[in-house]
Each structure stands twice: as structure tokens, then as C-alpha cells.
Write an enzyme that holds these catalytic residues in place. Structure first.
Site, short mmCIF file in Angstrom:
data_model
loop_
_atom_site.label_atom_id
_atom_site.label_comp_id
_atom_site.label_asym_id
_atom_site.label_seq_id
_atom_site.Cartn_x
_atom_site.Cartn_y
_atom_site.Cartn_z
N LEU A 1 -14.75 6.30 15.61
CA LEU A 1 -15.44 4.92 15.98
C LEU A 1 -14.67 4.50 16.99
O LEU A 1 -15.50 4.04 18.04
CB LEU A 1 -15.15 4.19 14.80
CG LEU A 1 -15.73 2.73 14.75
CD1 LEU A 1 -17.08 2.43 15.18
CD2 LEU A 1 -15.33 1.77 13.59
N SER B 1 -7.50 10.75 14.30
CA SER B 1 -6.78 11.65 13.19
C SER B 1 -7.37 12.85 13.13
O SER B 1 -8.37 12.89 12.80
CB SER B 1 -6.54 10.61 12.11
OG SER B 1 -5.81 9.45 12.36
N ASN C 1 -14.63 -0.10 4.51
CA ASN C 1 -14.13 -1.08 3.19
C ASN C 1 -13.32 -0.26 2.30
O ASN C 1 -12.56 -0.69 1.78
CB ASN C 1 -15.35 -1.50 2.48
CG ASN C 1 -16.00 -2.62 3.18
OD1 ASN C 1 -15.40 -3.47 4.02
ND2 ASN C 1 -17.43 -2.79 3.19
N ASN D 1 26.14 -6.49 -5.91
CA ASN D 1 26.21 -7.51 -5.09
C ASN D 1 24.65 -8.51 -5.43
O ASN D 1 23.87 -7.85 -5.46
CB ASN D 1 25.99 -7.17 -3.61
CG ASN D 1 25.81 -8.19 -2.67
OD1 ASN D 1 24.99 -8.77 -2.62
ND2 ASN D 1 26.84 -8.14 -1.84
N GLN D 2 25.02 -9.77 -5.96
CA GLN D 2 23.93 -10.52 -6.33
C GLN D 2 22.92 -10.51 -5.29
O GLN D 2 21.78 -10.71 -5.62
CB GLN D 2 24.42 -11.86 -6.76
CG GLN D 2 23.35 -12.48 -7.62
CD GLN D 2 23.97 -13.91 -8.13
OE1 GLN D 2 24.16 -14.85 -7.29
NE2 GLN D 2 23.65 -14.11 -9.52
N GLU E 1 -7.76 0.88 10.60
CA GLU E 1 -8.66 0.70 9.71
C GLU E 1 -9.12 -0.89 9.88
O GLU E 1 -9.53 -1.34 8.86
CB GLU E 1 -8.32 0.89 8.35
CG GLU E 1 -7.93 2.28 7.91
CD GLU E 1 -9.04 3.40 7.83
OE1 GLU E 1 -9.90 2.90 8.33
OE2 GLU E 1 -8.69 4.29 7.63
#
Length: 408
Positions: free
Chosen positions: A152, A185, A266, A304-305, A390
Site C-alpha cells: 500500500l 515487509s 483493521n 526495592n519498593q 499499519e
């Protein structure tokens, strides 16, 4: 597992399938699925862990297109997941498809993303083709004896796809194509090209859809692009110079091509969002494992919080993203009126949030995360482009807002 690759040490990223499936349960990846869906989700997780993850780094480093691995995936039904069974497809739903692509992407995002594009092309031929076209192309695509590319985008028309310039002039029983497509692609390595071209006037109503076979005279390809990620699939320009394509290879009627392209996208947006979910899923696993073993200031980072809270946020965003993708997939399957908006919302939200999850996982690895010995950096590189292709995420915002503002 480590090996020497071009004189450099590269780790083959391997995830034990049981570990990933346990994490899948912890992060509710299997929640709400039927027994059948859980089963093929597990098959996809196992395939990702055993057939993809151990080779992910090598495919990226050597820029290998893993044809044989993809054909193995096709033997499991992943070559035409939502193509009808009478032409070799699996006949599954959009939700089923999302579940599969998420699981496969935990093993290699780049390869799974190509498989998703291939599936989209096969579905377009299955859905909009006539009996002869479906029987000619779909069986080989579903088995992945042949591979497909979606054409496209052009050098001068990306987001404004309706302005494409590739022309197809009717001469006798052939169309003569002239023009070029960009960022394709699989370009050059695939066998079937689903091409949007102009057979009429300006705008979307002048666009038609042709299926072009690789050996067609006048079809050629540009140089292989060097990319940040998605390196297990080649990307090239696709060039048409007086390329004669039989009228019998046209999908639908003249002027229907743009609609066919958008309907394909879609589903493609859900597919690519699902690939983002898989990357984020794997990165939450990698981050958790790193926090449990990496020590600083005399204790593991898991104590470690701040990092605990970050991991909690990552897991929460992953689950929220998954729910949105599955809702969009269901809406598309049911042809609901909100399907286009939900597909756009899923693509926008999920590709953004999952990239942030992967990027945060890299940050949690510190300097190690920036080394190619560690899988997290490849997930970050591979997933970044999902916010662009996309339909860019800016275009997704346009679609969503337009639909909101035009609702009666």
C-alpha cells in the site's frame, strides 16, 4: 546458550515454555478463554519458546528470514489462521488469532509480525477473491509454501494512502502497472504481492487491488533496507515498470481496492497490537527475573519498593492492554459498528503502552539492558516500529476522533 557470531558473543534468548505459561496465568493471558483457546495458546507459547526464542538473536544479527521455521508454524495452522478451511485455512476467530500472535511474539516479535502480515494478505484473497483466486493462491499461502506481502505505502504516500500514484492501465486482458511501493515487509523474498493501484481518478474511489506474482516481467525490487529492528524479515521497495498483470488477478471490482485495503488493516492493527502484547509479556518476565537475581547495596533489586511499584505498573498496563485488544478483536469478528474505532484504539493504546513496558524493562536491567547479549533490547528495537506501521498512532487518533465527532 551462547555461541560465537562474527567474532562476537551472542546469547540465544530461550524462555522455558512452562515458565512463560505460568507467567501467562499470573498475568491473566489465559483468563476468559475457552479450553480450546487455552490449548492453542499453549501450543503457540511452546512453539515460541522451542522454535523461535533460541534463534531470535541470530535471526536479528544475521538478518535471516526464517522460512523453514515459519513453515513449521504453518504446520500448526498458523499460516492462514482466519482463512476459511476449504482452502487450507484454520477458520479461527479474530480473538483466537490475537491469542496466537501474542504467544508467538514472546519468541520473536519480528518473525511473528511478518506472519501476521502474511495472514492478513491470505485473508484478503480469501475474503475478496472469487473461487478461482481463492483456490489458486490460498492453499500455498496457508501452508507457507508461498509467502505474501502487502503493498500500500509509497515513497510519497504513507499516512495519506488514498493519494497513491502507482497506476494500472487496462490493456486487453491485462493491467499494465507502473510505480513503486515503499517499506514492503518481505519484499523480494516473497511470492505474492497484494497491490493497491490506481485504475481510475483521484481519491480512494479510483483505487483497485491486484495480486501480483513474483516472476511477473516488469516486477523488481530495491535494495534491502537497514533497519533498527524487524531484522528477521527483509524490507525493500517493490517496483513496477510496465508490469503486465492479468485482469483475473484483480480482487473485487475496479474502485474497491481502497476499501479492501482498509478492511485488511483493521485486522492488521489488532494483529500488530497483539505482537506488542507478546513483547511486553516477555519483558515483564525478563524484568521480574532480573530483579530477583541482581544485587545492589547488599540486597536484590526485588526488595526495592520503587522497582516493585514499577513492575506492578507494567503488569497492570499489560493486562489492561490485553483486554482492549480482545474487545476490539471480538468487535471486528462480530462486525459491530464500533469495530473500526476499537481497532484504532487498540493499536494506539497498546503499541504505546507495550513499548513503554519494554523500555522500562530495559531500564530495570541498567547497563546490561543496553547489551545485545540481553533479549530486552531486541524487544525494544522490534516493537518500536509498531507505533508507526499499519497506520501511525497519530492517524489512529484522527480515526477515533472523527468517529466520535460524527456519531449521531
Amino acid at each position: 546458550m551462547k555461541e560465537k557470531l562474527n567474532g562476537r558473543r551472542v546469547v540465544a534468548y530461550a524462555f522455558h515454555p512452562h515458565v512463560l505459561y505460568v507467567l501467562c496465568s499470573l498475568l491473566t493471558a489465559a483468563h476468559g478463554l475457552s479450553d480450546e483457546q487455552r490449548e492453542f495458546q499453549k501450543v503457540a507459547f511452546d512453539f515460541a519458546a522451542n522454535e523461535m526464542a533460541p534463534h531470535m538473536a541470530e535471526w536479528d544479527e544475521k538478518e535471516m528470514f526464517p522460512i523453514e521455521t515459519m513453515r513449521k508454524a504453518a504446520q500448526l495452522g498458523f499460516g492462514g489462521i482466519y482463512v476459511q478451511p476449504d482452502v487450507g485455512g484454520s477458520g479461527l476467530s479474530r480473538l483466537d488469532t490475537s491469542v496466537i500472535f501474542e504467544a508467538l511474539s514472546t519468541g520473536c516479535v519480528s518473525t511473528t509480525a511478518y506472519i501476521s502480515i502474511h495472514n492478513m494478505c491470505a485473508w484478503m484473497i480469501d475474503t475478496f477473491g472469487n473461487t478461482e483466486q481463492r483456490e489458486k493462491f490460498c492453499p500455498d499461502l496457508c501452508s507457507m509454501e508461498k509467502f505474501a506481502s502487502y503493498c500500500l505505502t509509497e515513497p510519497g504516500s504513507g499516512s495519506d494512502a488514498a493519494s497513491l500514484l502507482t497506476t494500472a492501465q487496462l490493456k486487453g486482458d491485462h493491467y499494465i502497472l507502473n510505480g513503486s511501493k515503499a517499506f514492503i515487509s518481505g519484499g523480494g523474498d516473497t511470492d505474492v504481492y497484494v497491490v493497491m493501484c490506481r485504475t481510475g481518478g483521484k481519491g480512494p474511489k479510483g483505487i483497485s487491488c491486484l495480486v501480483v506474482e513474483k516472476e511477473t516481467p516488469g516486477l523488481s525490487f530495491g535494495k534491502k533496507e537497514k533497519k533498527v529492528g524487524w531484522n528477521s524479515q527483509p524490507t525493500r521497495a517493490v517496483i513496477f515498470e510496465d508490469c503486465a498483470v492479468p485482469v483475473t488477478n484483480r480482487l473485487g471490482e475496479e474502485g474497491q481496492g481502497f476499501g479492501i485495503a482498509m478492511k485488511g488493516l483493521n485486522g492488521g492493527r489488532i494483529n500488530i497490537a497483539s505482537c506488542s502484547l507478546g513483547a511486553a509479556h516477555a519483558c515483564v518476565q525478563l524484568a521480574r527475573d532480573h530483579l530477583l537475581v541482581r544485587k545492589q547495596f547488599g540486597e536484590t533489586l526485588s526488595n526495592n519498593q520503587f522497582l516493585q511499584f514499577k513492575l506492578a505498573e507494567m503488569a497492570t498496563k499489560l493486562v489492561a492492554s490485553r483486554l482492549l485488544v480482545r474487545e476490539a478483536a471480538t468487535a471486528l469478528q462480530e462486525s459491530r459498528s464500533d469495530a473500526v474505532s476499537l481497532c484504532s484504539m487498540a493499536k494506539l493504546f497498546v503499541t504505546d503502552e507495550c513499548f513503554n513496558i519494554c523500555n522500562q524493562a530495559l531500564q530495570m536491567h541498567g547497563g546490561y539492558g543496553y547489551l545485545k547479549d540481553y533479549a530486552v533490547q531486541q524487544f525494544v528495537r522490534d516493537i518500536r516500529v509498531h507505533q508507526i506501521l499499519e497506520g501511525t498512532n497519530e492517524v489512529m487518533r484522527m480515526i477515533i476522533s472523527r468517529n466520535l465527532l460524527t456519531e449521531s
